[in-house]
Design a protein around this motif. Structure first.
Motif, PDB file in Angstrom:
ATOM      1  N   GLY A   1       0.804  -1.214   0.000  1.00  0.00           N
ATOM      2  CA  GLY A   1       0.000   0.000   0.000  1.00  0.00           C
ATOM      3  C   GLY A   1       0.835   1.261   0.000  1.00  0.00           C
ATOM      4  O   GLY A   1       0.364   2.340   0.376  1.00  0.00           O
ATOM      5  N   GLY A   2       2.089   1.151  -0.431  1.00  0.00           N
ATOM      6  CA  GLY A   2       3.000   2.285  -0.433  1.00  0.00           C
ATOM      7  C   GLY A   2       3.699   2.526   0.887  1.00  0.00           C
ATOM      8  O   GLY A   2       4.449   3.497   1.017  1.00  0.00           O
ATOM      9  N   VAL A   3       3.499   1.636   1.869  1.00  0.00           N
ATOM     10  CA  VAL A   3       4.077   1.811   3.210  1.00  0.00           C
ATOM     11  C   VAL A   3       5.150   0.747   3.434  1.00  0.00           C
ATOM     12  O   VAL A   3       4.892  -0.452   3.267  1.00  0.00           O
ATOM     13  N   LEU A   4       6.324   1.159   3.824  1.00  0.00           N
ATOM     14  CA  LEU A   4       7.414   0.223   4.080  1.00  0.00           C
ATOM     15  C   LEU A   4       7.042  -0.746   5.191  1.00  0.00           C
ATOM     16  O   LEU A   4       6.635  -0.347   6.289  1.00  0.00           O
ATOM     17  N   GLU A   5       7.186  -2.055   4.911  1.00  0.00           N
ATOM     18  CA  GLU A   5       7.038  -3.049   5.979  1.00  0.00           C
ATOM     19  C   GLU A   5       8.373  -3.104   6.722  1.00  0.00           C
ATOM     20  O   GLU A   5       9.227  -3.947   6.483  1.00  0.00           O
ATOM     21  N   GLU A   6       8.506  -2.176   7.638  1.00  0.00           N
ATOM     22  CA  GLU A   6       9.783  -1.875   8.265  1.00  0.00           C
ATOM     23  C   GLU A   6      10.342  -3.045   9.063  1.00  0.00           C
ATOM     24  O   GLU A   6      11.540  -3.356   8.992  1.00  0.00           O
ATOM     25  N   ALA A   7       9.493  -3.702   9.845  1.00  0.00           N
ATOM     26  CA  ALA A   7       9.981  -4.769  10.723  1.00  0.00           C
ATOM     27  C   ALA A   7      10.556  -5.927   9.911  1.00  0.00           C
ATOM     28  O   ALA A   7      11.594  -6.487  10.258  1.00  0.00           O
ATOM     29  N   ARG A   8       9.900  -6.292   8.814  1.00  0.00           N
ATOM     30  CA  ARG A   8      10.394  -7.419   8.009  1.00  0.00           C
ATOM     31  C   ARG A   8      11.708  -7.059   7.336  1.00  0.00           C
ATOM     32  O   ARG A   8      12.622  -7.900   7.243  1.00  0.00           O
ATOM     33  N   LEU A   9      11.838  -5.825   6.834  1.00  0.00           N
ATOM     34  CA  LEU A   9      13.096  -5.422   6.209  1.00  0.00           C
ATOM     35  C   LEU A   9      14.230  -5.449   7.227  1.00  0.00           C
ATOM     36  O   LEU A   9      15.352  -5.888   6.913  1.00  0.00           O
TER      37      LEU A   9
ATOM     38  N   GLN B   1      14.442  -7.443   9.739  1.00  0.00           N
ATOM     39  CA  GLN B   1      14.763  -8.846   9.964  1.00  0.00           C
ATOM     40  C   GLN B   1      15.584  -9.422   8.822  1.00  0.00           C
ATOM     41  O   GLN B   1      16.543 -10.181   9.035  1.00  0.00           O
ATOM     42  N   LEU B   2      15.237  -9.071   7.598  1.00  0.00           N
ATOM     43  CA  LEU B   2      16.008  -9.561   6.451  1.00  0.00           C
ATOM     44  C   LEU B   2      17.443  -9.044   6.490  1.00  0.00           C
ATOM     45  O   LEU B   2      18.386  -9.767   6.146  1.00  0.00           O
TER      46      LEU B   2
ATOM     47  N   GLY C   1       9.915 -18.951  11.494  1.00  0.00           N
ATOM     48  CA  GLY C   1      11.183 -18.249  11.642  1.00  0.00           C
ATOM     49  C   GLY C   1      11.280 -17.435  12.905  1.00  0.00           C
ATOM     50  O   GLY C   1      12.374 -17.081  13.339  1.00  0.00           O
ATOM     51  N   THR C   2      10.134 -17.077  13.503  1.00  0.00           N
ATOM     52  CA  THR C   2      10.114 -16.400  14.794  1.00  0.00           C
ATOM     53  C   THR C   2       9.020 -17.043  15.635  1.00  0.00           C
ATOM     54  O   THR C   2       7.969 -17.422  15.120  1.00  0.00           O
ATOM     55  N   GLY C   3       9.240 -17.172  16.930  1.00  0.00           N
ATOM     56  CA  GLY C   3       8.242 -17.813  17.776  1.00  0.00           C
ATOM     57  C   GLY C   3       8.240 -19.317  17.606  1.00  0.00           C
ATOM     58  O   GLY C   3       9.131 -19.907  16.992  1.00  0.00           O
ATOM     59  N   ILE C   4       7.180 -19.968  18.136  1.00  0.00           N
ATOM     60  CA  ILE C   4       7.135 -21.428  18.138  1.00  0.00           C
ATOM     61  C   ILE C   4       6.356 -21.997  16.958  1.00  0.00           C
ATOM     62  O   ILE C   4       6.429 -23.193  16.690  1.00  0.00           O
ATOM     63  N   ALA C   5       5.587 -21.177  16.263  1.00  0.00           N
ATOM     64  CA  ALA C   5       4.780 -21.675  15.150  1.00  0.00           C
ATOM     65  C   ALA C   5       5.614 -21.784  13.888  1.00  0.00           C
ATOM     66  O   ALA C   5       6.540 -20.997  13.653  1.00  0.00           O
TER      67      ALA C   5
ATOM     68  N   THR D   1       1.257  -3.173  16.691  1.00  0.00           N
ATOM     69  CA  THR D   1       1.041  -4.436  15.987  1.00  0.00           C
ATOM     70  C   THR D   1       0.797  -5.539  17.002  1.00  0.00           C
ATOM     71  O   THR D   1       1.568  -5.711  17.947  1.00  0.00           O
ATOM     72  N   ILE D   2      -0.277  -6.319  16.784  1.00  0.00           N
ATOM     73  CA  ILE D   2      -0.565  -7.476  17.627  1.00  0.00           C
ATOM     74  C   ILE D   2      -0.755  -8.675  16.708  1.00  0.00           C
ATOM     75  O   ILE D   2      -1.832  -8.895  16.160  1.00  0.00           O
ATOM     76  N   GLY D   3       0.293  -9.434  16.508  1.00  0.00           N
ATOM     77  CA  GLY D   3       0.220 -10.603  15.643  1.00  0.00           C
ATOM     78  C   GLY D   3       0.092 -10.235  14.178  1.00  0.00           C
ATOM     79  O   GLY D   3       0.395  -9.118  13.754  1.00  0.00           O
ATOM     80  N   GLY D   4      -0.337 -11.200  13.385  1.00  0.00           N
ATOM     81  CA  GLY D   4      -0.486 -10.995  11.945  1.00  0.00           C
ATOM     82  C   GLY D   4       0.607 -11.688  11.157  1.00  0.00           C
ATOM     83  O   GLY D   4       1.370 -12.514  11.681  1.00  0.00           O
ATOM     84  N   ALA D   5       0.698 -11.328   9.881  1.00  0.00           N
ATOM     85  CA  ALA D   5       1.675 -11.951   8.980  1.00  0.00           C
ATOM     86  C   ALA D   5       3.017 -11.240   9.114  1.00  0.00           C
ATOM     87  O   ALA D   5       3.549 -10.684   8.156  1.00  0.00           O
ATOM     88  N   THR D   6       3.574 -11.289  10.300  1.00  0.00           N
ATOM     89  CA  THR D   6       4.792 -10.555  10.624  1.00  0.00           C
ATOM     90  C   THR D   6       6.033 -11.415  10.398  1.00  0.00           C
ATOM     91  O   THR D   6       5.945 -12.626  10.239  1.00  0.00           O
ATOM     92  N   LEU D   7       7.179 -10.749  10.432  1.00  0.00           N
ATOM     93  CA  LEU D   7       8.471 -11.450  10.396  1.00  0.00           C
ATOM     94  C   LEU D   7       9.488 -10.587  11.133  1.00  0.00           C
ATOM     95  O   LEU D   7      10.204  -9.787  10.530  1.00  0.00           O
ATOM     96  N   HIS D   8       9.505 -10.716  12.451  1.00  0.00           N
ATOM     97  CA  HIS D   8      10.440  -9.972  13.289  1.00  0.00           C
ATOM     98  C   HIS D   8      10.435 -10.618  14.665  1.00  0.00           C
ATOM     99  O   HIS D   8       9.369 -10.959  15.190  1.00  0.00           O
ATOM    100  N   PRO D   9      11.609 -10.789  15.289  1.00  0.00           N
ATOM    101  CA  PRO D   9      11.672 -11.501  16.569  1.00  0.00           C
ATOM    102  C   PRO D   9      10.865 -10.869  17.693  1.00  0.00           C
ATOM    103  O   PRO D   9      10.463 -11.564  18.625  1.00  0.00           O
ATOM    104  N   THR D  10      10.605  -9.562  17.625  1.00  0.00           N
ATOM    105  CA  THR D  10       9.879  -8.901  18.707  1.00  0.00           C
ATOM    106  C   THR D  10       8.369  -8.888  18.487  1.00  0.00           C
ATOM    107  O   THR D  10       7.629  -8.403  19.352  1.00  0.00           O
ATOM    108  N   LEU D  11       7.903  -9.396  17.347  1.00  0.00           N
ATOM    109  CA  LEU D  11       6.482  -9.391  17.039  1.00  0.00           C
ATOM    110  C   LEU D  11       5.909 -10.791  17.080  1.00  0.00           C
ATOM    111  O   LEU D  11       6.534 -11.741  16.584  1.00  0.00           O
ATOM    112  N   ASP D  12       4.711 -10.926  17.657  1.00  0.00           N
ATOM    113  CA  ASP D  12       3.996 -12.190  17.570  1.00  0.00           C
ATOM    114  C   ASP D  12       3.602 -12.440  16.119  1.00  0.00           C
ATOM    115  O   ASP D  12       3.409 -11.508  15.329  1.00  0.00           O
TER     116      ASP D  12
END
Length: 625
Positions: free
Chosen positions: A172-180, A182-183, A265-269, A368-379
């Protein structure tokens, strides 16, 4: 342990579904495989006992091949001899054991081709090679597929698609900052190129075109994804294209499995675990492994296991928690239904009235509370959003409790009419299932930057004039969900979703620079002129209640009226709307006292709507002389 080692360890949870304190010993440990450019990549080779000429499964990883000594994937663990395949695990060029290889003009597809050449030349190998792996380990399989090695027989890419696209980093034109972030921590070093290209351009167009090649697929694939994975939208598109553009002889040998899974890649799931976020899916546990085994056995061992009769698409219906199959190339439902935003936090099948306002403060963003995230500090995955209800920097809209199940398959979108007091803002959307116990379980989410409402190029960029109303579309990723009887469809609207996405400073300045955050009042208009709504793919009956009937009597006079309309009632009405007989709003405002001016109206019949704070609506017709 440094950040790279920590995050690589987390990423390895993607690949191991059985854990053991024992370790495997490779038959060939740290063997250097020669590349066609004179470099060499480090590999470990695991050969089961008694194997003299076996088929191989190749895994190419940037996460350290040594980790596979703790156990091989697909449930093998350390029990190597219980399965028939040789496993070849190779460190990517520039990573871990292959760190010394020259990184100039890297072609990872060619590296994979050279590895396949080496495997095919070994005395212990038969004739066929399968590939397997999630995320980056899946992406590199597509690069190898594009090279058409004659011994590359089949592939299982997981939670991955091949394309390097603008919207995969700027949703949507917004940087997915947490995933970047992590990468970068994983060693990819993408920030310099991504942050140098924050607008869509010829650079992005070239990158997308050169990394998107469904027409290059010439082998069978089993593409595995998850509804809670950030790649799901792109995966659904790529699978459809591969079914239509792959080599004709293998178009009917492209399979898709979508489960109730996160990226991992993060968490137990992880892909195949029964626990996903705050939910549990026992009937989805390790289905991915079972199907991968059948797929590999059919193509690498010529097993008569009837894999060829498997439906092309196997997918999990969230909410009902059931598996389904399809022979189509796309499971999206073409028919759609609208729910309109209404006062009193309602979603209704009828057009709304008035508007709703909240204040977005970049200095205190909605978390942010959960979702399709990719960062060690996010559920990661589905989490209850009800903690957000105590915040004043968002709006919620929901249906009444559903009288029957409501199902959707496809891409849900929102059409919103927005005004603000600053030149820019973001509209973040969370779609949830409100359970009868009050939990608001996240299904999917999305975001849109208002300056990019017309597109993502520099010429598309358009700022807001404070107070002016603008239409914006917010698209949510592909999903498949059923809200059960007694549940509610609910959405959250806010100005941010941090730290997953970058926080808009709202000043209209240069993005991604240190500026002073400015609060902004965001108004979502939802009347007949500005029918803000959520569009849901599906074939459902009426999704929501109509406007709530009032039992408190209302009297209006004189009728016909000329200058003023008097309202007599014991109800606590706060706002009014006057519509002509075509449904167009001709007047609206706050109800102050008992008088409404109608002097400016043309002669004719009108509908007066009165609403209280809870969204209860009373209607009365009158005539203007």
């Amino acid at each position: 342990m440094n950040a790279l080692s920590i995050t690589a360890t987390l990423a390895f949870a993607l690949t191991i579904t059985a854990h053991s304190y024992a370790q495997l010993t490779p038959a060939y440990d740290d063997i250097m495989i020669p590349m066609s450019d004179g470099e060499a990549l480090a590999a470990d080779v695991y050969i089961p006992s008694g194997c003299t000429s076996c088929e191989a499964i190749l895994v190419q990883t940037p996460y350290n091949k040594e980790m596979f000594e703790a156990g091989l994937p697909l449930g093998i663990g350390t029990n190597l001899d219980a399965q028939p395949y040789i496993w070849v695990v190779v460190d990517w060029r520039g990573f871990y054991g292959s760190n010394g290889a020259d990184m100039t003009d890297v072609d990872r597809g060619q590296d994979g081709y050279d590895v396949c050449d080496w495997i095919s030349a070994q005395s212990w190998h038969g004739s066929q090679i399968g590939t397997w792996g999630p995320s980056a380990l899946g992406n590199i399989q597509y690069q190898l597929i594009g090279k058409h090695h004659p011994n590359h027989t089949c592939a299982v890419p997981i939670v991955s698609d091949p394309q390097f696209s603008y919207t995969s980093y700027f949703y949507g034109g917004v940087l997915e900052e947490a995933r970047l972030q992590q990468l970068d921590a994983l060693g990819y070093g993408l920030s310099p190129i991504v942050m140098a290209n924050t607008y869509y351009s010829n650079i992005w167009q070239f990158a997308e075109t050169s990394t998107y090649f469904p027409n290059q697929i010439e082998i069978p694939t089993l593409q595995i994804g998850g509804w809670y994975d950030h790649n799901i939208d792109e995966m659904m598109t790529f699978y459809k294209e591969s079914r239509n553009e792959a080599l004709l002889s293998v178009r009917d040998e492209q399979w898709l499995l979508i489960g109730p899974w996160v990226h991992g890649g993060t968490g137990i799931a992880f892909v195949g675990s029964s626990i996903q976020g705050e939910l549990t899916y026992p009937n989805a546990a390790l289905v991915n492994n079972d199907m991968a085994w059948d797929f590999f056995d059919y193509y690498l061992l010529d097993s008569a296991n009837s894999w060829n009769t498997t439906a092309p698409i196997t997918y999990y219906e969230l909410g009902n928690n059931m598996w389904h199959t399809s022979t189509a190339d796309d499971i999206a439902i073409a028919n759609t239904e609208d729910l309109f935003l209404n006062p009193g936090n309602q979603l209704s099948s009828q057009t709304g009235i008035f508007s709703s306002t909240f204040t977005s403060d970049p200095a205190n963003p909605t978390p942010t509370i959960g979702g399709a995230t990719l960062h060690p500090t996010l559920d990661q995955g589905p989490y209850d959003q009800s903690a957000l209800d105590t915040r004043s920097d968002l709006l919620t809209f929901e249906t009444d409790a559903l009288t029957q199940d409501v199902s959707t398959t496809g891409r849900i979108s929102l059409t919103l009419y927005v005004s603000a007091t600053q030149p820019d803002c973001d509209i973040a959307v969370r779609l949830v299932d409100q359970y009868p116990n009050g939990d608001d379980m996240l299904i999917t989410d999305g975001i849109k930057r208002m300056r990019f409402r017309n597109g993502y190029t520099t010429s598309d960029e358009s700022f807001m004039t404070p107070g002016q109303v603008y239409q914006v579309e917010v698209d949510l990723p592909f999903t498949n969900y059923t809200w059960l009887t007694g549940h509610k469809i609910k959405i959250y609207l806010s100005g941010n979703n941090a730290i997953r996405w970058d926080v808009n400073m709202q000043d209209g300045g240069t993005m991604y620079t240190s500026t002073t955050p400015i609060s902004s009042d965001l108004t979502i208009h939802h009347d007949a002129a500005y029918p803000s709504r959520i569009t849901i793919p599906g074939n459902n009956p009426v999704l929501a209640v109509n406007e709530k009937p009032m039992t408190i009597p209302v009297e209006i006079y004189p009728n016909p009226a000329q200058e003023e309309l008097m309202v007599k009632t014991e109800g606590q009405f706060e706002r009014y709307v006057i519509q002509d007989m075509s449904g167009r709003t001709v007047a609206a405002g706050k109800l102050s006292g008992t008088k409404i001016s109608v002097a400016s109206l043309q002669s004719g019949m009108y509908l007066l709507k009165l609403a209280d704070e809870a969204g209860n609506v009373q209607e009365k017709k009158f005539v203007k002389n």
